[in-house]
Design a protein around this motif. Structure first.
Motif, PDB file in Angstrom:
ATOM      1  N   ALA A 100       6.531  -6.908  -3.363  1.00 19.26           N
ATOM      2  CA  ALA A 100       5.554  -7.135  -2.291  1.00 19.26           C
ATOM      3  C   ALA A 100       4.324  -7.854  -2.834  1.00 19.26           C
ATOM      4  O   ALA A 100       3.763  -8.736  -2.180  1.00 19.26           O
ATOM      5  N   GLU A 101       3.937  -7.497  -4.055  1.00 14.43           N
ATOM      6  CA  GLU A 101       2.761  -8.125  -4.665  1.00 14.43           C
ATOM      7  C   GLU A 101       3.022  -9.601  -4.950  1.00 14.43           C
ATOM      8  O   GLU A 101       2.131 -10.446  -4.791  1.00 14.43           O
TER       9      GLU A 101
ATOM     10  N   ALA B 228      11.950   9.563 -13.086  1.00 10.18           N
ATOM     11  CA  ALA B 228      11.749   8.243 -13.696  1.00 10.18           C
ATOM     12  C   ALA B 228      12.473   7.152 -12.923  1.00 10.18           C
ATOM     13  O   ALA B 228      11.926   6.056 -12.726  1.00 10.18           O
ATOM     14  N   CYS B 229      13.711   7.421 -12.460  1.00 10.01           N
ATOM     15  CA  CYS B 229      14.467   6.399 -11.729  1.00 10.01           C
ATOM     16  C   CYS B 229      13.802   6.073 -10.393  1.00 10.01           C
ATOM     17  O   CYS B 229      13.758   4.911  -9.973  1.00 10.01           O
ATOM     18  N   ARG B 230      13.295   7.113  -9.729  1.00 11.60           N
ATOM     19  CA  ARG B 230      12.612   6.908  -8.454  1.00 11.60           C
ATOM     20  C   ARG B 230      11.318   6.122  -8.654  1.00 11.60           C
ATOM     21  O   ARG B 230      10.982   5.228  -7.886  1.00 11.60           O
ATOM     22  N   LYS B 231      10.582   6.443  -9.725  1.00 15.87           N
ATOM     23  CA  LYS B 231       9.339   5.739 -10.017  1.00 15.87           C
ATOM     24  C   LYS B 231       9.591   4.276 -10.337  1.00 15.87           C
ATOM     25  O   LYS B 231       8.835   3.389  -9.912  1.00 15.87           O
ATOM     26  N   ALA B 232      10.692   4.010 -11.053  1.00 13.77           N
ATOM     27  CA  ALA B 232      11.033   2.624 -11.383  1.00 13.77           C
ATOM     28  C   ALA B 232      11.369   1.834 -10.123  1.00 13.77           C
ATOM     29  O   ALA B 232      10.984   0.665  -9.980  1.00 13.77           O
ATOM     30  N   LEU B 233      12.089   2.461  -9.186  1.00 15.86           N
ATOM     31  CA  LEU B 233      12.449   1.791  -7.935  1.00 15.86           C
ATOM     32  C   LEU B 233      11.209   1.473  -7.101  1.00 15.86           C
ATOM     33  O   LEU B 233      11.069   0.361  -6.563  1.00 15.86           O
ATOM     34  N   ILE B 234      10.279   2.427  -6.986  1.00 17.97           N
ATOM     35  CA  ILE B 234       9.057   2.214  -6.216  1.00 17.97           C
ATOM     36  C   ILE B 234       8.206   1.120  -6.859  1.00 17.97           C
ATOM     37  O   ILE B 234       7.636   0.270  -6.182  1.00 17.97           O
ATOM     38  N   THR B 235       8.126   1.146  -8.206  1.00 19.94           N
ATOM     39  CA  THR B 235       7.356   0.123  -8.920  1.00 19.94           C
ATOM     40  C   THR B 235       7.925  -1.265  -8.665  1.00 19.94           C
ATOM     41  O   THR B 235       7.179  -2.234  -8.453  1.00 19.94           O
TER      42      THR B 235
ATOM     43  N   ARG C   2       0.833  -1.213   0.000  1.00 24.68           N
ATOM     44  CA  ARG C   2       0.000   0.000   0.000  1.00 24.68           C
ATOM     45  C   ARG C   2       0.865   1.260   0.000  1.00 24.68           C
ATOM     46  O   ARG C   2       0.562   2.234  -0.699  1.00 24.68           O
ATOM     47  N   THR C   3       1.950   1.232   0.778  1.00 21.56           N
ATOM     48  CA  THR C   3       2.829   2.392   0.853  1.00 21.56           C
ATOM     49  C   THR C   3       3.445   2.711  -0.505  1.00 21.56           C
ATOM     50  O   THR C   3       3.511   3.873  -0.926  1.00 21.56           O
ATOM     51  N   GLN C   4       3.897   1.669  -1.212  1.00 14.64           N
ATOM     52  CA  GLN C   4       4.514   1.887  -2.529  1.00 14.64           C
ATOM     53  C   GLN C   4       3.496   2.416  -3.540  1.00 14.64           C
ATOM     54  O   GLN C   4       3.816   3.309  -4.347  1.00 14.64           O
ATOM     55  N   LEU C   5       2.268   1.891  -3.489  1.00 11.82           N
ATOM     56  CA  LEU C   5       1.235   2.378  -4.406  1.00 11.82           C
ATOM     57  C   LEU C   5       0.900   3.837  -4.127  1.00 11.82           C
ATOM     58  O   LEU C   5       0.666   4.627  -5.057  1.00 11.82           O
TER      59      LEU C   5
ATOM     60  N   LEU D 210       2.981   6.020  -2.851  1.00  9.16           N
ATOM     61  CA  LEU D 210       4.130   6.821  -3.288  1.00  9.16           C
ATOM     62  C   LEU D 210       4.108   7.045  -4.798  1.00  9.16           C
ATOM     63  O   LEU D 210       4.561   8.088  -5.283  1.00  9.16           O
ATOM     64  N   LEU D 211       3.596   6.065  -5.531  1.00  4.54           N
ATOM     65  CA  LEU D 211       3.529   6.202  -6.987  1.00  4.54           C
ATOM     66  C   LEU D 211       2.586   7.326  -7.417  1.00  4.54           C
ATOM     67  O   LEU D 211       2.678   7.818  -8.554  1.00  4.54           O
ATOM     68  N   GLN D 212       1.685   7.727  -6.526  1.00  5.46           N
ATOM     69  CA  GLN D 212       0.750   8.811  -6.844  1.00  5.46           C
ATOM     70  C   GLN D 212       1.375  10.185  -6.641  1.00  5.46           C
ATOM     71  O   GLN D 212       0.756  11.205  -6.955  1.00  5.46           O
ATOM     72  N   THR D 213       2.597  10.214  -6.120  1.00  9.99           N
ATOM     73  CA  THR D 213       3.275  11.498  -5.892  1.00  9.99           C
ATOM     74  C   THR D 213       3.565  12.183  -7.219  1.00  9.99           C
ATOM     75  O   THR D 213       4.205  11.590  -8.103  1.00  9.99           O
ATOM     76  N   PRO D 214       3.100  13.414  -7.394  1.00  6.41           N
ATOM     77  CA  PRO D 214       3.324  14.104  -8.687  1.00  6.41           C
ATOM     78  C   PRO D 214       4.806  14.481  -8.852  1.00  6.41           C
ATOM     79  O   PRO D 214       5.508  14.779  -7.890  1.00  6.41           O
ATOM     80  N   GLY D 215       5.254  14.451 -10.095  1.00  7.15           N
ATOM     81  CA  GLY D 215       6.603  14.888 -10.411  1.00  7.15           C
ATOM     82  C   GLY D 215       7.707  13.935 -10.004  1.00  7.15           C
ATOM     83  O   GLY D 215       8.845  14.366  -9.799  1.00  7.15           O
ATOM     84  N   LEU D 216       7.402  12.651  -9.866  1.00  2.89           N
ATOM     85  CA  LEU D 216       8.434  11.683  -9.489  1.00  2.89           C
ATOM     86  C   LEU D 216       9.437  11.514 -10.624  1.00  2.89           C
ATOM     87  O   LEU D 216       9.050  11.344 -11.784  1.00  2.89           O
TER      88      LEU D 216
END
Length: 320
Positions: free
Chosen positions: A308-309, A295-302, A282-285, A287-293
């Protein structure tokens, strides 16, 4: 502390210190020594001195029988154990086993256990109240945490006993027909449990035979926060943590910092671990909604969300 007398707070080389006698290792003559202390310690001893009812000592028994009476830590521990064991019928506390127990043993055991973790020396210095200008400047802290063969053997035996108790609990849960965990490692463990049960029935054995077989099964299991690891040193093939890894010289067992519960065949996920992965997912999902992430940070969170999934898929018995 037991030897601190009134008026012991002094200055030694322009720093606050306690002037007292050295007891350890001196059965007869006790030399006078100085121990540097911090300002909060000096203030605490001053307060203790003001409320102490003893004519000479700062720390003493509540009902001293003599002015020069010394506190005997060992006798106090023995008296406490005797009191606990005598009142077991009304307190419900288990009997404390026979054996020599002294106050310093608690500090030493705690220090040796804490020393296994990162940042241990700083934490130990704070817990043991060892005053040092720098974090690594106090040799006393390292002395407490230094390994000792006798203590190491005792601690290892205690760890094995605790591990077997938890393994026995899993065996009993499986015997009641309840799930003990999820993943291929859990299925292997269930197979071992079923084999033990079948052997006991074939031999017409009792609970004692059952526990003997469980001990002899040589099940290697490490109970952890993220998962239970069934890594077997006799058959390390397939352990994800060892893939393309440089194993330190002399190291045996899994590399815990490279653990992959989502894809390792030695990983056993239980119901106790499920809430952690659900919260992490849930925390990672979120975080993915954070605007302006970036690309490298978004890939790490994904990637973290997918890991976890994958664990949650194991628990639910589904596939991605």
């Amino acid at each position: 502390m037991q030897e601190i007398a009134r008026g012991s707070i002094v200055e030694h080389y322009n720093a606050p210190a306690i002037a007292s006698t050295l007891v350890k290792g001196h059965q007869g003559r006790r030399p006078r020594k100085h121990w540097w202390i911090s300002e909060p310690v000096a203030e605490a001893i001053t307060v203790a001195e003001s409320v102490s009812s003893h004519p000479r000592r700062v720390f003493a028994t509540l009902t001293p029988r003599a002015v020069n009476e010394e506190l005997d830590g060992g006798a106090m521990v023995d008296s406490f154990i005797a009191c606990v064991n005598a009142g077991g019928t009304w307190s419900g506390l288990a009997q404390i086993p026979k054996g020599k127990v002294r106050p310093h043993m608690f500090r030493r055991t705690m220090a040796m256990l804490t020393d296994q973790f990162a940042g241990s020396e700083i934490a130990l210095g704070m817990q043991l109240k060892h005053i040092a200008t720098r974090a690594l400047a106090n040799r006393a802290t390292r002395g407490y945490a230094a390994p000792d063969p006798g203590w190491a053997e005792h601690l290892e035996n205690a760890v094995h006993a605790a591990r077997f108790r938890r393994l026995k609990d899993l065996y009993e849960v499986h015997g009641r027909g309840q799930d003990i965990g999820f993943g291929s490692a859990a299925e292997r463990l269930k197979g071992v449990f079923d084999q033990i049960t079948a052997t006991v029935k074939a031999r017409h054995g009792d609970a004692r035979v059952e526990m003997d077989l469980l001990r002899k099964a040589r099940i290697t299991i490490r109970f952890g926060t993220l998962n239970n690891c069934l890594f077997d040193e006799r058959s390390p093939a397939g352990a994800v943590c060892l893939e393309n890894a440089v194993v330190p010289e002399g190291h045996s067992g899994p590399l815990e910092d490279r653990c992959r519960p989502d894809r390792c065949p030695n990983s056993m996920i239980t119901a106790e671990h499920a809430p952690l992965y659900e919260a992490h997912h849930r925390t990672q999902l979120n975080l993915l909604q954070t605007p302006g992430l970036p690309a490298c940070r978004k890939a790490l969170i994904t990637r973290e969300a997918e890991r976890a999934e994958a664990v949650l898929y194991k628990i639910r018995g589904t596939t991605p």
